[in-house]
Design an enzyme around this catalytic site. Structure first.
Site, short mmCIF file in Angstrom:
data_model
loop_
_atom_site.label_atom_id
_atom_site.label_comp_id
_atom_site.label_asym_id
_atom_site.label_seq_id
_atom_site.Cartn_x
_atom_site.Cartn_y
_atom_site.Cartn_z
N ASP A 200 57.31 -2.80 2.82
CA ASP A 200 58.77 -2.77 2.72
C ASP A 200 59.29 -1.49 3.35
O ASP A 200 58.52 -0.57 3.64
CB ASP A 200 59.15 -2.83 1.22
CG ASP A 200 60.51 -3.48 0.99
OD1 ASP A 200 61.21 -3.80 1.96
OD2 ASP A 200 60.84 -3.66 -0.20
N ASP A 252 68.16 -8.47 1.18
CA ASP A 252 67.69 -9.39 0.14
C ASP A 252 68.59 -10.60 -0.07
O ASP A 252 69.81 -10.53 0.07
CB ASP A 252 67.57 -8.64 -1.18
CG ASP A 252 66.42 -7.66 -1.18
OD1 ASP A 252 65.74 -7.54 -0.14
OD2 ASP A 252 66.20 -7.02 -2.21
#
Ligand code: GCU
Length: 571
Positions: A200, A252
């Site tokens: 990430d 997201d």
């Protein structure tokens, strides 16, 4: 923030050239041999969020099996962020400077959890971000297997993006200890049984980190899917594709609008977050393929309306992820699946559309109406019609020509499985807000393709300097009257046939060609401008053929010659 990922793989299935934009030189995919098809499974981020522990992870793994989802291919159990432990200086670290696992959350350790997951026939995913923890550098931890130490390899003037304990220094990859550090971390993960790693906090400034992790995972000898997150810049798309098996194209899908801390809990998402992936998928479509997938983030289906989507919206969510060949990583609570949602997730026809490994193209984008299409390797066309609006019904329509073929087709509704019979030339559906219609259209007559670059060319050349052609190129006939391309086609029996000629004309002037079959001119046909030389269109004509071999010659009738010709399809 994070979210899930997926895996990817390689393998060059001949993705039978589709009729619309196929990139001229598809970017090379990672050759690590993984994610030939989009990954399927579950990730902890959406529902479990910042509080994963071994009990919860085991319960989700259990549910993946007992629900029957694992049997359908949902096999990854991915532990996302927040398995680590922070102090006031950032991540706490082990003897070699790697993140320490929070033993309060995982008293048996990660290997025991991975073993548990493997024993159920599932695969285990793990999580990291770039760099080295400040605590490793302060304590000047040794780099395992080397004489180097953390202070040799850290650039303490710069930190990386991190969503948890932060304080991650950048690495000086010019120093050999930096790669050795990442290798030692990857080796630890491999020894624990990690099958999938999400990194990430990746962005344009972290290409060296992604390269180091790719190398590190490969040198472990263990197959580990490599997934990049999140909101990757499209400008580096070919780099992500070369290095990884999947990449998040956006932030997201979670709305962070739940009632729990940091917006955790239900709802997990909302329609705006889902539908924003449609535009992303249109831009990123060309980069998806075996070995490397566009990841549109977790699938928020499983727990009914409380996830923040209506049932219609959830079916559209699943439809779009299937059309886009995105990883299908569930974000929901598998221990509380509703029967309606479980049926959606287990729909074999939808799963097959996802696992065909073809990313769909958008062919209608008009107000709330969208239509996406793809051609599967067997010649079937999959078409999704959406009303993306939030109020009012809308009638969404598509012609078969827009879908990429001509002539009648047998239509199957893929959500219900019901046959809708033979449909002549276009399809439309009146859809509720957020509703989708997903169909398979199987053209009545399968076409045989003759690539122009393999045909006889007189006054012209096979070229490949524009994009979107099928095969290895197209024919650019000279700009003179009489230049031609001649196909030799075979007919099983004598009679009338539909021929589709795919062409591009980047000018605004019509480029008529005369069509001669077996030496006899049968008609002169218009080939108007297509907008540019990368944009291809289909021209269909009906010809009468003999049994056996026939010639079909296309001759420019003006001083401009004919258009560029990609292929001839014989139905
Ligand atoms: C341009 C174009 C060619 C095309 C030619 C033409 O040169 O790049 O692909 O064939 O124009 O006008 O025919």
């Amino acid at each position: 923030m994070k979210a899930v990922l997926m895996k990817a793989g390689l393998a060059a299935l001949a993705l039978a050239a589709t009729c619309l934009a196929v990139p001229a030189a598809p970017a090379a995919a990672s050759d690590n041999g993984l994610s030939i098809r989009p990954a399927m499974g579950w990730s902890s981020w959406s529902f479990v969020r910042r509080w994963p522990d071994e009990t919860k992870m085991k319960a989700q793994a259990d549910a993946l099996v007992s629900s029957g989802l694992a049997d359908k291919g949902y096999v990854y159990v991915n532990l996302d962020d927040f398995y680590q432990k922070c102090d006031s200086n950032g991540f706490m670290v082990d003897d070699y400077g790697r993140w320490a696992v929070d033993t309060a959350k995982f008293p048996s350790g990660i290997k025991a959890l991975a073993d548990y997951v493997h024993a159920k026939g599932l695969k285990f995913g793990f999580y990291v971000t770039p760099g080295i923890a400040k605590n490793a550098v302060t304590a000047n931890k040794p780099i395992e297997g080397t004489s180097y130490h953390a202070q040799d390899i850290a650039d303490t003037s710069q930190t990386h993006k991190n969503y948890n304990c932060k304080n991650m220094y950048r690495l000086k990859y010019s120093h050999p200890g930096a790669q050795a550090f990442i290798n030692s971390w990857a080796d630890q993960m491999a020894s624990w049984g990690v099958d999938y790693l999400k990194i990430d906090g990746v962005d344009a400034s972290t290409v060296a980190d992604v390269e180091a992790w790719d190398k590190a995972l490969r040198q472990t000898g263990r197959p580990i899917n490599f997934a990049l997150s999140n909101n990757l810049p499209i400008a580096q798309a070919t780099t992500w594709k070369r290095l990884a098996n999947s990449w998040r194209t956006q932030g997201d899908v979670e709305c962070y609008c739940g009632s729990g801390p940091n917006g955790s809990g239900y709802p997990l998402t909302d329609w705006a977050h889902v539908v924003s992936r449609f535009n992303s998928a249109a831009s990123w479509q060309q980069y998806a393929g075996p070995g490397g997938w566009n990841d549109y983030d977790s699938l928020q289906i499983g727990n009914g309306d409380q996830v923040g989507l209506t049932a219609d919206q959830r079916r559209s969510h699943m439809t779009h992820w299937a059309m886009a060949a995105s990883p299908l990583l569930l974000g929901t609570d598998l221990t509380a699946l509703t029967s309606v949602d479980l049926a959606m997730l287990k729909n074999d026809r939808l799963i097959a559309v996802n696992q065909d490994g073809v990313a769909a193209q958008r062919v209608v984008n008009s107000g709330v109406n969208q239509v996406w299409r793809k051609r599967e390797a067997n010649g079937d066309y999959i078409v999704a019609l959406y009303n993306t609006g939030t109020s009012g019904n809308s009638t969404v329509s598509v012609t078969w020509a827009q879908a990429g073929f001509t002539g009648p087709a047998a239509v199957t509704n893929l959500w219900s499985g019901a046959s809708e019979g033979t449909v002549a030339s276009s399809y439309s559906a009146t859809l509720r807000p957020g509703e989708t219609r997903l169909i398979r259209a199987r053209p009545a007559a399968a076409a045989t393709r003759y690539e122009a670059e393999n045909a006889t060319i007189s006054q012209g050349a096979a070229e490949s300097n524009h994009s979107g052609f099928s095969g290895t190129g197209f024919v650019n006939a000279d700009n003179v009257t009489g230049s031609y391309v001649e196909f030799t086609v075979n007919a099983a029996e004598a009679g009338s046939r539909t021929v589709t000629i795919r062409y591009a004309n980047g000018t605004s002037v019509n480029r008529p060609m005369s069509v001669a079959v077996n030496g006899a001119a049968v008609q002169t046909r218009d080939f108007p401008g297509t907008g540019d030389w990368d944009t291809w269109a289909d021209a269909t004509l009906t010809v009468s053929l003999n049994a056996g071999a026939n010639t079909v010659r296309l001759t420019g009738t003006t001083a401009n010659g004919g258009p560029n010709v990609d292929y001839l399809d014989l139905s």
